[in-house]
Design an enzyme around this catalytic site. Structure first.
Site, PDB file in Angstrom:
ATOM      1  N   LYS A  13       4.564 -12.953  60.828  1.00  0.00           N
ATOM      2  CA  LYS A  13       4.220 -12.449  62.165  1.00  0.00           C
ATOM      3  C   LYS A  13       2.701 -12.299  62.326  1.00  0.00           C
ATOM      4  CE  LYS A  13       6.588  -8.627  61.501  1.00  0.00           C
ATOM      5  NZ  LYS A  13       7.059  -8.871  60.115  1.00  0.00           N
ATOM      6  N   ARG A  88      10.471  -1.709  66.585  1.00  0.00           N
ATOM      7  CA  ARG A  88      11.300  -1.865  65.390  1.00  0.00           C
ATOM      8  C   ARG A  88      12.597  -1.072  65.466  1.00  0.00           C
ATOM      9  NH1 ARG A  88       6.592  -3.167  61.718  1.00  0.00           N
ATOM     10  NH2 ARG A  88       7.448  -3.788  59.745  1.00  0.00           N
ATOM     11  N   ARG A 127       0.753 -11.716  48.865  1.00  0.00           N
ATOM     12  CA  ARG A 127      -0.120 -11.483  50.031  1.00  0.00           C
ATOM     13  C   ARG A 127      -1.355 -10.674  49.672  1.00  0.00           C
ATOM     14  NH1 ARG A 127       2.471  -9.117  55.433  1.00  0.00           N
ATOM     15  NH2 ARG A 127       3.426  -7.581  54.057  1.00  0.00           N
ATOM     16  N   ARG A 160      -4.922  -5.629  48.312  1.00  0.00           N
ATOM     17  CA  ARG A 160      -3.468  -5.800  48.411  1.00  0.00           C
ATOM     18  C   ARG A 160      -2.866  -4.512  48.933  1.00  0.00           C
ATOM     19  NH1 ARG A 160      -1.660 -10.605  45.461  1.00  0.00           N
ATOM     20  NH2 ARG A 160      -3.577 -11.476  44.602  1.00  0.00           N
ATOM     21  N   ARG A 172      12.196  -2.129  52.899  1.00  0.00           N
ATOM     22  CA  ARG A 172      11.709  -2.590  54.207  1.00  0.00           C
ATOM     23  C   ARG A 172      12.680  -3.596  54.819  1.00  0.00           C
ATOM     24  NH1 ARG A 172       6.026  -4.209  52.068  1.00  0.00           N
ATOM     25  NH2 ARG A 172       5.807  -5.258  54.075  1.00  0.00           N
TER      26      ARG A 172
HETATM   27  P1  ADP Z   1       5.420  -5.996  57.560  1.00  0.00           P
HETATM   28  O1  ADP Z   1       5.105  -6.903  58.697  1.00  0.00           O
HETATM   29  O2  ADP Z   1       5.073  -6.573  56.228  1.00  0.00           O
HETATM   30  O3  ADP Z   1       6.802  -5.438  57.607  1.00  0.00           O
HETATM   31  P2  ADP Z   1       3.801  -3.920  58.822  1.00  0.00           P
HETATM   32  O4  ADP Z   1       2.369  -4.024  58.515  1.00  0.00           O
HETATM   33  O5  ADP Z   1       4.274  -4.355  60.162  1.00  0.00           O
HETATM   34  O6  ADP Z   1       4.561  -4.677  57.663  1.00  0.00           O
HETATM   35  O7  ADP Z   1       4.306  -2.417  58.613  1.00  0.00           O
HETATM   36  C1  ADP Z   1       4.004  -1.709  57.426  1.00  0.00           C
HETATM   37  C2  ADP Z   1       4.684  -0.338  57.470  1.00  0.00           C
HETATM   38  O8  ADP Z   1       4.143   0.414  58.572  1.00  0.00           O
HETATM   39  C3  ADP Z   1       6.194  -0.360  57.713  1.00  0.00           C
HETATM   40  O9  ADP Z   1       6.930  -0.524  56.514  1.00  0.00           O
HETATM   41  C4  ADP Z   1       6.404   1.023  58.348  1.00  0.00           C
HETATM   42  O10 ADP Z   1       6.370   2.049  57.372  1.00  0.00           O
HETATM   43  C5  ADP Z   1       5.162   1.164  59.220  1.00  0.00           C
HETATM   44  N1  ADP Z   1       5.349   0.617  60.579  1.00  0.00           N
HETATM   45  C6  ADP Z   1       4.695  -0.424  61.142  1.00  0.00           C
HETATM   46  N2  ADP Z   1       5.120  -0.638  62.392  1.00  0.00           N
HETATM   47  C7  ADP Z   1       6.081   0.288  62.642  1.00  0.00           C
HETATM   48  C8  ADP Z   1       6.928   0.576  63.748  1.00  0.00           C
HETATM   49  N3  ADP Z   1       6.874  -0.158  64.876  1.00  0.00           N
HETATM   50  N4  ADP Z   1       7.795   1.608  63.614  1.00  0.00           N
HETATM   51  C9  ADP Z   1       7.858   2.351  62.509  1.00  0.00           C
HETATM   52  N5  ADP Z   1       7.117   2.132  61.417  1.00  0.00           N
HETATM   53  C10 ADP Z   1       6.228   1.109  61.477  1.00  0.00           C
HETATM   54  P1  ADP Z   2       4.268 -10.405  58.353  1.00  0.00           P
HETATM   55  O1  ADP Z   2       3.153 -10.038  59.295  1.00  0.00           O
HETATM   56  O2  ADP Z   2       5.474 -10.931  59.061  1.00  0.00           O
HETATM   57  O3  ADP Z   2       4.612  -9.314  57.397  1.00  0.00           O
HETATM   58  P2  ADP Z   2       2.272 -12.241  57.149  1.00  0.00           P
HETATM   59  O4  ADP Z   2       1.809 -13.035  58.310  1.00  0.00           O
HETATM   60  O5  ADP Z   2       1.389 -11.187  56.616  1.00  0.00           O
HETATM   61  O6  ADP Z   2       3.749 -11.639  57.459  1.00  0.00           O
HETATM   62  O7  ADP Z   2       2.645 -13.275  55.973  1.00  0.00           O
HETATM   63  C1  ADP Z   2       3.053 -12.824  54.686  1.00  0.00           C
HETATM   64  C2  ADP Z   2       2.362 -13.665  53.612  1.00  0.00           C
HETATM   65  O8  ADP Z   2       2.892 -14.994  53.641  1.00  0.00           O
HETATM   66  C3  ADP Z   2       0.847 -13.807  53.782  1.00  0.00           C
HETATM   67  O9  ADP Z   2       0.261 -13.813  52.505  1.00  0.00           O
HETATM   68  C4  ADP Z   2       0.698 -15.165  54.486  1.00  0.00           C
HETATM   69  O10 ADP Z   2      -0.549 -15.793  54.110  1.00  0.00           O
HETATM   70  C5  ADP Z   2       1.870 -15.954  53.953  1.00  0.00           C
HETATM   71  N1  ADP Z   2       2.477 -16.844  54.948  1.00  0.00           N
HETATM   72  C6  ADP Z   2       2.550 -16.654  56.297  1.00  0.00           C
HETATM   73  N2  ADP Z   2       3.205 -17.661  56.888  1.00  0.00           N
HETATM   74  C7  ADP Z   2       3.581 -18.517  55.891  1.00  0.00           C
HETATM   75  C8  ADP Z   2       4.304 -19.770  55.874  1.00  0.00           C
HETATM   76  N3  ADP Z   2       4.784 -20.311  56.995  1.00  0.00           N
HETATM   77  N4  ADP Z   2       4.492 -20.360  54.668  1.00  0.00           N
HETATM   78  C9  ADP Z   2       4.027 -19.793  53.529  1.00  0.00           C
HETATM   79  N5  ADP Z   2       3.330 -18.613  53.482  1.00  0.00           N
HETATM   80  C10 ADP Z   2       3.107 -17.983  54.661  1.00  0.00           C
END
Ligand code: ADP
Ligand code: ADP
Ligand code: ZN
Length: 214
Positions: A13, A88, A127, A160, A172
């Site tokens: 995303k 979410r 990541r 990280r 998650r």
């Molecule tokens: P990812 O895309 O890897 O799931 P995010 O960066 O979107 O991670 O979110 C990291 C953490 O922040 C989530 O596991 C949660 O604890 C919190 N968080 C983010 N967005 C929301 C939301 N819309 N509602 C509740 N918690 C959230």
């Molecule tokens: P989200 O916001 O949904 O949690 P990220 O955009 O942070 O996900 O992507 C998670 C990890 O995977 C990052 O390290 C990113 O560079 C990598 N990544 C994102 N899209 C792809 C893809 N299509 N194929 C392989 N790796 C990807």
């Protein structure tokens, strides 16, 4: 244009939202990024959110909907928005409807990125991001073109996330399955949902998104 990118942790995303920002001159609103900034700044919100985030659970609906409304007001009415990681829960989806309608905005697309669970774990455990500009990278799938140097800003320090470990990722994913995926029918009833296969490489997924939004 206002769109939601929905998908489990690690689906891509944030990566895709960053590309869309440039391509369509929109603004990415990531509640995860905003919450991490609050934790770092040790604000009241950050203090409440930290332990919850470290455990991989969801921060309260009031907190996240509050920060979304505030950020929209800062941005003003003219920018299109990419919601990344919000809403979410069903309660957040209802809050978003109110937040948007109060500001004269409508939701145009909800795009779900689907990725296999094993690939999610691989993406999350590899990541990392630039400490300066926050550009996202991956140990295997998205390395900087010059090793150890950020492509965007030239910085050479990276970070990280503490919650990017295999154990927290499982929690998650449970939260996604139990609370987030069930909000899709709200948007299906409005005929604004598209599904994109998130298993392709970053450019292939970007092409699929562009085809929906152009
Ligand atoms: P990812 O895309 O890897 O799931 P995010 O960066 O979107 O991670 O979110 C990291 C953490 O922040 C989530 O596991 C949660 O604890 C919190 N968080 C983010 N967005 C929301 C939301 N819309 N509602 C509740 N918690 C959230
Ligand atoms: P989200 O916001 O949904 O949690 P990220 O955009 O942070 O996900 O992507 C998670 C990890 O995977 C990052 O390290 C990113 O560079 C990598 N990544 C994102 N899209 C792809 C893809 N299509 N194929 C392989 N790796 C990807
Ligand atoms: Zn950088």
């Amino acid at each position: 244009m206002n769109i939601i990118l929905l998908g489990p942790p690690g689906a891509g995303k944030g990566t895709q939202a960053g590309l869309l920002e440039d391509k369509f001159d929109m603004a990415q609103l990531s509640t995860g990024d905003m919450l991490r900034a609050a934790v770092k700044a040790q604000t009241e919100v950050g203090k409440k959110a930290k332990a919850v985030m470290d455990a991989g659970e969801l921060v309260s609906d009031e907190i996240v909907s509050g920060i979304i409304g505030d950020r929209l007001d800062e941005l003003g009415p003219n920018k299109g928005i990419i919601f990344d990681g919000y809403p979410r829960t069903a309660a957040q989806a209802h809050s978003l409807d109110e937040i948007l309608s109060k500001r004269g905005r409508t939701l145009n697309h909800v795009i779900e990125l689907s990725v296999d669970e094993d690939a999610l774990v691989d993406r999350i455990t590899g990541r990392y991001a630039c400490t300066s500009c926050n550009e996202g990278y991956h140990d295997r799938h998205k390395k900087p073109s010059k090793e150890g140097v950020c492509d965007i800003c030239g910085n050479s320090a990276f970070k990280r996330r503490p919650d990017d470990n295999e154990e927290t990722v499982r929690t998650r994913m449970e939260e996604y399955r139990g609370k987030t995926a069930p909000i899709l029918p709200i948007y299906e009833d409005r005929n604004i949902v598209s599904r994109v296969d998130g298993m392709g490489d970053i450019n292939e997924v970007a092409d699929a998104l562009n085809a929906i939004l152009s």
